[in-house]
Write an enzyme that holds these catalytic residues in place. Structure first.
Site, PDB file in Angstrom:
ATOM      1  N   LYS A 107      -0.427   0.816   4.450  1.00  0.00           N
ATOM      2  CA  LYS A 107      -0.371  -0.581   4.889  1.00  0.00           C
ATOM      3  C   LYS A 107       1.048  -1.040   5.207  1.00  0.00           C
ATOM      4  O   LYS A 107       1.236  -1.994   5.962  1.00  0.00           O
ATOM      5  CB  LYS A 107      -1.038  -1.462   3.852  1.00  0.00           C
ATOM      6  CG  LYS A 107      -2.539  -1.148   3.790  1.00  0.00           C
ATOM      7  CD  LYS A 107      -3.300  -1.999   2.831  1.00  0.00           C
ATOM      8  CE  LYS A 107      -4.789  -1.725   2.930  1.00  0.00           C
ATOM      9  NZ  LYS A 107      -5.171  -0.398   2.354  1.00  0.00           N
TER      10      LYS A 107
HETATM   11  C1  LIG Z   1      -6.386   0.083   2.473  1.00  0.00           C
HETATM   12  C2  LIG Z   1      -6.479   1.521   2.157  1.00  0.00           C
HETATM   13  C3  LIG Z   1      -7.510   2.307   2.693  1.00  0.00           C
HETATM   14  C4  LIG Z   1      -8.604   1.724   3.562  1.00  0.00           C
HETATM   15  O1  LIG Z   1      -8.099   1.296   4.802  1.00  0.00           O
HETATM   16  P1  LIG Z   1      -8.997   0.325   5.731  1.00  0.00           P
HETATM   17  O2  LIG Z   1      -8.101  -0.050   6.846  1.00  0.00           O
HETATM   18  O3  LIG Z   1      -9.360  -0.835   4.862  1.00  0.00           O
HETATM   19  O4  LIG Z   1     -10.177   1.114   6.142  1.00  0.00           O
HETATM   20  C5  LIG Z   1      -7.505   3.654   2.412  1.00  0.00           C
HETATM   21  N1  LIG Z   1      -6.566   4.208   1.617  1.00  0.00           N
HETATM   22  C6  LIG Z   1      -5.574   3.487   1.079  1.00  0.00           C
HETATM   23  C7  LIG Z   1      -4.584   4.140   0.192  1.00  0.00           C
HETATM   24  C8  LIG Z   1      -5.490   2.123   1.334  1.00  0.00           C
HETATM   25  O5  LIG Z   1      -4.495   1.404   0.809  1.00  0.00           O
END
Ligand SMILES: *Cc1c(COP(=O)(O)O)cnc(C)c1O
Length: 453
Positions: A107
């Site tokens: 993110k």
């Molecule tokens: C947020 C997250 C996901 C999922 O991503 P999405 O965009 O919500 O599908 C998977 N792995 C990690 C480590 C995350 O932080």
């Protein structure tokens, strides 16, 4: 470039307004009116590639020069010269490590940029906003890190009490900036997300506090993530298959957009943990709600994937009215079905899906550690397990590695017997003082907190 709401009855807006608004006023999500093609020249650094890909989406709201400065600053916070390095896992199967940013999860790729875009746009308009967000762990810390130095942004992040890892919680509660607040809600991630949505739907409240969102519904996040899919095909050639550990469908949606723009991606494989509503949809054409189930991969413990709405809008031929009534029925009855012809056109040629339960997740972490000495975080392990089942000879498989193993040390130690170490910049995280607030799962209480902070 203008943006339309997936529910068809919010005003059409330009990039800057869409980014600052987050959610559309009709409850929908903004999408560009059409998908532009990739730029012809895909050379340069990661930051330069990003700025070139964004250009058609900005509609002149941010100059190319400014955007290049923002992408350079955002990706300078990453601790690897390639920003998102690709490493070998096994023959025909590689990982793209998206976790070299400040908070160790993918993110950061979007949120380091989004914080800077926000501050730039708000400075230009002499405005201030309050970002309100829900997190299942990783979004909150990445959002807070992305805005902790922004003069024009206050941030309040809700997280489900006791359902995020200690490292995730501490990455939020130990940031000592006057513009940062964290709230532990007595409930699940979906409760937190519902509280955020309810605050946005409370128009007087939303306007009074100039609320804004950075959770994965914000268009700029989806846009920022498109870049690493293009980067993957730039480094590996194509066509490639990509497996994506999935929760809110944000990451994999960005891969789908990269494909729409012309990146040589053949298939996108959606990998779920036991909260497999998406995988069941991709297998059965039906989406139906069951309860949320805590797993070893908490950032994927969601019941309803908010970004799926953007894909549903495409499947509906971009008919916002149809999408809105379908979602209303889904909220009323917990069931959403698409027609076979929609499914055959949009899903069959492009998407695969699979799942991993906690047992599979641990077994995958263990086997990868034994075979390669590499520690995977549990989210990445869900992806690797599903990718192995979907790999085809002759087409390179790339799995998105979404978190650093040290973000989930308990699960990694359980699987491999070795506790992963935090990178140097976070080595003293477990001894930093925490600041947080406990609140019930109650809209009035949360609104009062936001108002009185
Ligand atoms: C947020 C997250 C996901 C999922 O991503 P999405 O965009 O919500 O599908 C998977 N792995 C990690 C480590 C995350 O932080």
């Amino acid at each position: 470039m203008q943006y339309v709401s997936t529910r068809g009855s919010a005003p059409v807006l330009g990039f800057a307004d869409v980014v600052l608004a987050g959610l559309a006023t009709d409850g929908g999500l903004y999408v560009p009116q059409s998908w532009p093609s990739l730029p012809e020249n895909l050379t340069g650094t990661y930051a330069e590639l990003a700025a070139a890909i964004f250009e058609p989406y900005l509609g002149g709201n941010i100059s190319n020069e400014t955007m290049l400065r923002l992408t350079r600053e955002a990706y300078a916070t990453f601790r690897h010269p390639d920003v998102v390095p690709i490493v070998d896992l096994e023959p025909g199967h590689k990982l793209m490590e998206l976790f070299h940013g400040p908070t160790l999860a993918f993110k950061d790729v979007a949120l380091q940029l989004l914080g800077r875009i926000f501050d730039h746009l708000l400075t230009e308009r002499s405005e201030k906003v309050t970002i309100v967000g829900a997190t299942s762990g990783d979004t909150g810390s990445a959002a807070i890190d992305g805005v902790k130095n922004c003069a024009n942004v206050d941030i309040v992040i809700l997280y489900p009490k006791g359902r995020v890892s200690e490292v995730q919680r501490r990455q939020m509660t130990t940031i000592d900036s006057p513009n940062v607040r964290t709230v532990a809600i007595d409930g699940t991630f979906d409760d937190c997300q519902d509280l955020v949505k309810a605050m946005f739907n409370d128009a007087p409240f939303r306007e009074k506090h100039n609320l804004s969102a950075v959770n994965s519904i914000n268009w700029a996040r989806v846009m920022a993530q498109v870049v690493y899919y293009v980067e993957a095909t730039r480094r590996l050639g194509g066509p490639i298959d990509v497996t994506v550990p999935t929760g809110n469908f944000g990451n994999v949606l960005s891969g789908w957009i990269a494909k729409q723009m012309g990146a040589p991606i053949r298939r996108l494989v959606v990998a779920s943990n036991e909260n497999d509503i998406l995988t069941r949809f991709f297998e059965s054409q039906n989406m139906n709600v069951t309860g949320v189930h805590p797993t070893l991969s908490p950032s994927m413990d969601i019941q309803v994937s908010s970004n799926f709405e953007r894909f549903l809008f495409e499947m509906n031929g971009r008919d916002g009215g149809m999408t809105a009534s379908q979602l209303q029925r889904f909220r009323d009855r917990g069931l959403l079905a698409v027609e076979p012809d929609q499914y055959e056109k949009w899903v069959t040629p492009t998407f695969g899906a699979g799942r991993a339960n906690d047992h599979d997740t641990l077994a995958t972490m263990r086997s990868v550690y034994e075979e390669t000495g590499m520690q995977l975080d549990p989210h990445t392990a869900v992806g690797v397990k599903v990718a192995r089942e979907h790999a085809e000879d002759g087409v390179p498989m790339l799995t998105m590695a979404t978190a650093h193993p040290a973000k989930f040390p308990d699960a990694v130690e359980r699987a491999t017997g070795v506790r992963p170490e935090l990178p140097e910049h976070l080595a003293d995280l477990l001894s930093r003082p925490e600041r947080t607030n406990d609140l019930p799962n109650d809209l009035a209480a949360v609104e009062a907190f936001v108002a009185n902070r």
